[in-house]
Design an enzyme around this catalytic site. Structure first.
Site, PDB file in Angstrom:
ATOM      1  N   ARG A  42      32.091   9.764  60.608  1.00  0.00           N
ATOM      2  CA  ARG A  42      31.514   8.832  61.579  1.00  0.00           C
ATOM      3  C   ARG A  42      32.528   7.811  62.059  1.00  0.00           C
ATOM      4  O   ARG A  42      32.490   7.396  63.201  1.00  0.00           O
ATOM      5  CB  ARG A  42      30.282   8.156  60.983  1.00  0.00           C
ATOM      6  CG  ARG A  42      29.075   9.050  61.143  1.00  0.00           C
ATOM      7  CD  ARG A  42      27.812   8.343  60.853  1.00  0.00           C
ATOM      8  NE  ARG A  42      27.432   8.477  59.462  1.00  0.00           N
ATOM      9  CZ  ARG A  42      26.233   8.168  59.005  1.00  0.00           C
ATOM     10  NH1 ARG A  42      25.326   7.682  59.826  1.00  0.00           N
ATOM     11  NH2 ARG A  42      25.923   8.323  57.743  1.00  0.00           N
ATOM     12  N   LEU A  71      25.980  12.837  64.240  1.00  0.00           N
ATOM     13  CA  LEU A  71      24.952  13.874  64.391  1.00  0.00           C
ATOM     14  C   LEU A  71      24.004  13.572  65.540  1.00  0.00           C
ATOM     15  O   LEU A  71      23.500  14.482  66.199  1.00  0.00           O
ATOM     16  CB  LEU A  71      24.128  13.981  63.098  1.00  0.00           C
ATOM     17  CG  LEU A  71      24.867  14.500  61.855  1.00  0.00           C
ATOM     18  CD1 LEU A  71      23.963  14.396  60.631  1.00  0.00           C
ATOM     19  CD2 LEU A  71      25.309  15.939  62.068  1.00  0.00           C
ATOM     20  N   VAL A  90      27.948  20.788  57.365  1.00  0.00           N
ATOM     21  CA  VAL A  90      27.505  20.287  56.058  1.00  0.00           C
ATOM     22  C   VAL A  90      26.724  18.977  56.188  1.00  0.00           C
ATOM     23  O   VAL A  90      25.802  18.705  55.431  1.00  0.00           O
ATOM     24  CB  VAL A  90      28.731  20.080  55.118  1.00  0.00           C
ATOM     25  CG1 VAL A  90      28.275  19.736  53.707  1.00  0.00           C
ATOM     26  CG2 VAL A  90      29.623  21.322  55.087  1.00  0.00           C
ATOM     27  N   ALA A  91      27.069  18.153  57.174  1.00  0.00           N
ATOM     28  CA  ALA A  91      26.503  16.794  57.273  1.00  0.00           C
ATOM     29  C   ALA A  91      25.001  16.808  57.495  1.00  0.00           C
ATOM     30  O   ALA A  91      24.480  17.561  58.309  1.00  0.00           O
ATOM     31  CB  ALA A  91      27.173  16.036  58.424  1.00  0.00           C
ATOM     32  N   TYR A 169      12.612  14.459  52.933  1.00  0.00           N
ATOM     33  CA  TYR A 169      13.960  15.056  52.964  1.00  0.00           C
ATOM     34  C   TYR A 169      13.847  16.582  53.059  1.00  0.00           C
ATOM     35  O   TYR A 169      14.548  17.232  53.846  1.00  0.00           O
ATOM     36  CB  TYR A 169      14.759  14.639  51.720  1.00  0.00           C
ATOM     37  CG  TYR A 169      15.979  15.508  51.486  1.00  0.00           C
ATOM     38  CD1 TYR A 169      17.106  15.402  52.310  1.00  0.00           C
ATOM     39  CD2 TYR A 169      16.007  16.467  50.460  1.00  0.00           C
ATOM     40  CE1 TYR A 169      18.222  16.220  52.115  1.00  0.00           C
ATOM     41  CE2 TYR A 169      17.110  17.276  50.259  1.00  0.00           C
ATOM     42  CZ  TYR A 169      18.209  17.155  51.085  1.00  0.00           C
ATOM     43  OH  TYR A 169      19.308  17.974  50.890  1.00  0.00           O
ATOM     44  N   LYS A 173      15.258  19.230  55.990  1.00  0.00           N
ATOM     45  CA  LYS A 173      16.104  20.411  55.783  1.00  0.00           C
ATOM     46  C   LYS A 173      15.422  21.675  56.316  1.00  0.00           C
ATOM     47  O   LYS A 173      16.071  22.563  56.860  1.00  0.00           O
ATOM     48  CB  LYS A 173      16.448  20.576  54.300  1.00  0.00           C
ATOM     49  CG  LYS A 173      17.279  19.455  53.716  1.00  0.00           C
ATOM     50  CD  LYS A 173      18.598  19.228  54.444  1.00  0.00           C
ATOM     51  CE  LYS A 173      19.633  20.285  54.185  1.00  0.00           C
ATOM     52  NZ  LYS A 173      20.903  19.996  54.912  1.00  0.00           N
ATOM     53  N   LEU A 199      19.766  21.755  43.407  1.00  0.00           N
ATOM     54  CA  LEU A 199      20.387  20.457  43.122  1.00  0.00           C
ATOM     55  C   LEU A 199      21.866  20.670  42.798  1.00  0.00           C
ATOM     56  O   LEU A 199      22.206  21.458  41.914  1.00  0.00           O
ATOM     57  CB  LEU A 199      19.685  19.805  41.921  1.00  0.00           C
ATOM     58  CG  LEU A 199      20.302  18.493  41.450  1.00  0.00           C
ATOM     59  CD1 LEU A 199      20.157  17.395  42.496  1.00  0.00           C
ATOM     60  CD2 LEU A 199      19.680  18.056  40.127  1.00  0.00           C
ATOM     61  N   VAL A 200      22.729  19.970  43.520  1.00  0.00           N
ATOM     62  CA  VAL A 200      24.164  20.123  43.328  1.00  0.00           C
ATOM     63  C   VAL A 200      24.634  19.088  42.304  1.00  0.00           C
ATOM     64  O   VAL A 200      24.333  17.901  42.436  1.00  0.00           O
ATOM     65  CB  VAL A 200      24.922  19.939  44.663  1.00  0.00           C
ATOM     66  CG1 VAL A 200      26.393  20.248  44.482  1.00  0.00           C
ATOM     67  CG2 VAL A 200      24.318  20.816  45.758  1.00  0.00           C
ATOM     68  N   SER A 211      25.582   9.855  47.189  1.00  0.00           N
ATOM     69  CA  SER A 211      24.833  11.111  47.059  1.00  0.00           C
ATOM     70  C   SER A 211      23.764  10.986  45.980  1.00  0.00           C
ATOM     71  O   SER A 211      23.988  10.400  44.923  1.00  0.00           O
ATOM     72  CB  SER A 211      25.784  12.259  46.713  1.00  0.00           C
ATOM     73  OG  SER A 211      25.029  13.414  46.459  1.00  0.00           O
TER      74      SER A 211
END
Ligand code: NAP
Length: 354
Positions: A42, A71, A90-91, A169, A173, A199-200, A211
């Protein structure tokens, strides 16, 4: 079986949201292959914030160039995408505490996907777009497992239960991925390949406090859950395995469709157990909080009663076989992912060393 990776390094690739937790590892993996990465952020003038990415590039065979893009701004990605062969989108905002879910989650996710993919339509050099979706586009709550055709979350399943007031959320997605398929199916020059990580967890290229992955790991070891952990079942994937999945989704000639990316069908108690041998001296939770208690006090801790009812104590199971067979992925053991993540938090001072 997956076919051979073929990575031409004569044209750049684009990564959106390069300052994020997941994107950092994706950028690193692409640089390791000698690629030139056009990284959108950004605020490209904040060289201090971008220094760690510049350092990554300097220590690798690839190169990085920064571009400003938002975005929510149509046309924002034009300059960054010029000449690119593969786009890694990815954003997307990954935040749980929002006041206006439409404005803060859904609009940037959906408009961002539209802007990036419409730009791919306008950029002749692009042959493939990899979108970082989520298992959140496959299911809304663990209880949704009961209505899946095979009793498992797989690539055929879509989230139909999330709304603006319940798991917003996940709604963002789902709508963003649906929009991606709509745009991709209306043309035939570039191919869409989608990553659907659970979940990462695991260490990023640096600490990423923004995050939600970071927040959950921290809460598990800093005493926040000391009085009792939720019996929440959830899939976990290592951020480094996820980066490998992006690379393969971008460059395996036959890669197509969605990919459930889950290293372990896990649960919060299973994650805490996996940490005990190495990190037993940290303030790990020792007992499971009863569901009735979570239902009662959850709203004060950011867990709605609907979330508690539909998730706590319900089984969760995903099928990762497509990612293994078609992308040729191998997943790290859960303990390695979590131990390395906690080590990073301790090294950084985010969590007090035992
Ligand atoms: P993160 O560290 O918060 O990264 C989110 C990224 O999105 C940041 O780079 C952020 O840019 C960018 N972004 C947000 N709003 C934007 C806007 N309006 N314009 C331009 N960029 C914007 O979160 P993450 O965990 O890495 O998530 C990355 C992706 O993985 C997301 O698509 C997320 O849905 C997906 N995912 C994550 C998980 C997980 O467990 N972490 C699981 C499944 C899927 P700034 O740095 O400028 O804020």
């Amino acid at each position: 079986m997956s076919s051979e990776l073929s990575i031409p390094t004569d044209a750049p690739v684009l990564v959106t949201g390069a300052t994020g937790y997941v994107a950092g590892r994706v950028v690193e993996r692409l640089l390791q292959e000698g690629l030139t990465v056009h990284a959108t952020v950004r605020d490209p003038s904040n060289t201090e914030r971008l220094g760690y990415l510049t350092d990554l590039a300097q220590g690798s065979p690839g190169e990085i160039r920064f571009f400003g893009a938002d975005l929510t701004k149509p046309g924002s990605f034009a300059e960054a995408m010029e000449g690119c062969q593969v786009v890694f989108h990815v954003a997307s905002p990954f935040i749980n505490n929002v006041e206006d879910p439409q404005k803060e989650l859904v609009d940037p996710a959906v408009d961002g996907t539209t802007n990036v993919l419409e730009q791919a339509n306008a950029t002749d050099s692009v042959t493939r777009v990899v979108v970082t979706s989520s298992c959140a586009a496959i299911y809304g709550d663990a209880i949704d497992l009961q209505s899946t055709p095979r009793g498992v979350f797989d690539e055929e399943v879509w989230n139909t239960t999330s709304t603006l007031t319940h798991n917003a959320y996940s709604l963002s997605k789902t709508l963003a991925e649906r929009k991606a398929w709509e745009i991709a199916e209306a043309q035939d020059r570039w191919r869409l390949v989608v990553c659907n990580p659970a979940l990462v967890m695991g260490p990023g290229v640096r600490i990423h406090p923004s995050s939600e992955s970071h927040n959950l790991m921290k809460q598990m070891v800093d005493g926040t859950m000391a009085s009792g952990m939720p019996d929440l079942q959830i899939g976990v994937v290592d951020v480094r395995d996820l980066a490998e999945a992006h690379l393969r989704a971008g460059f395996l000639p036959e890669a197509e469709g969605r990919h459930v990316l889950v290293g372990t069908n896990a649960s919060v108690p299973m994650m805490v157990d996996a940490l005990r041998a190495t990190w037993g001296k940290l303030r790990l939770p020792k007992r499971i909080a009863p569901k009735w208690l979570l239902w009662l006090v959850g709203p004060f801790a950011g867990l709605t009663r609907a979330f508690v009812s539909r998730n706590i104590g319900h089984p969760w199971k995903a099928d990762n076989s497509k990612s293994i067979e078609k992308l040729g992925l191998t997943y790290r053991p859960l303990a390695d992912t979590l131990n390395d993540f906690v080590q990073q938090l301790v090294d950084d001072g985010t969590v007090q060393a035992p």
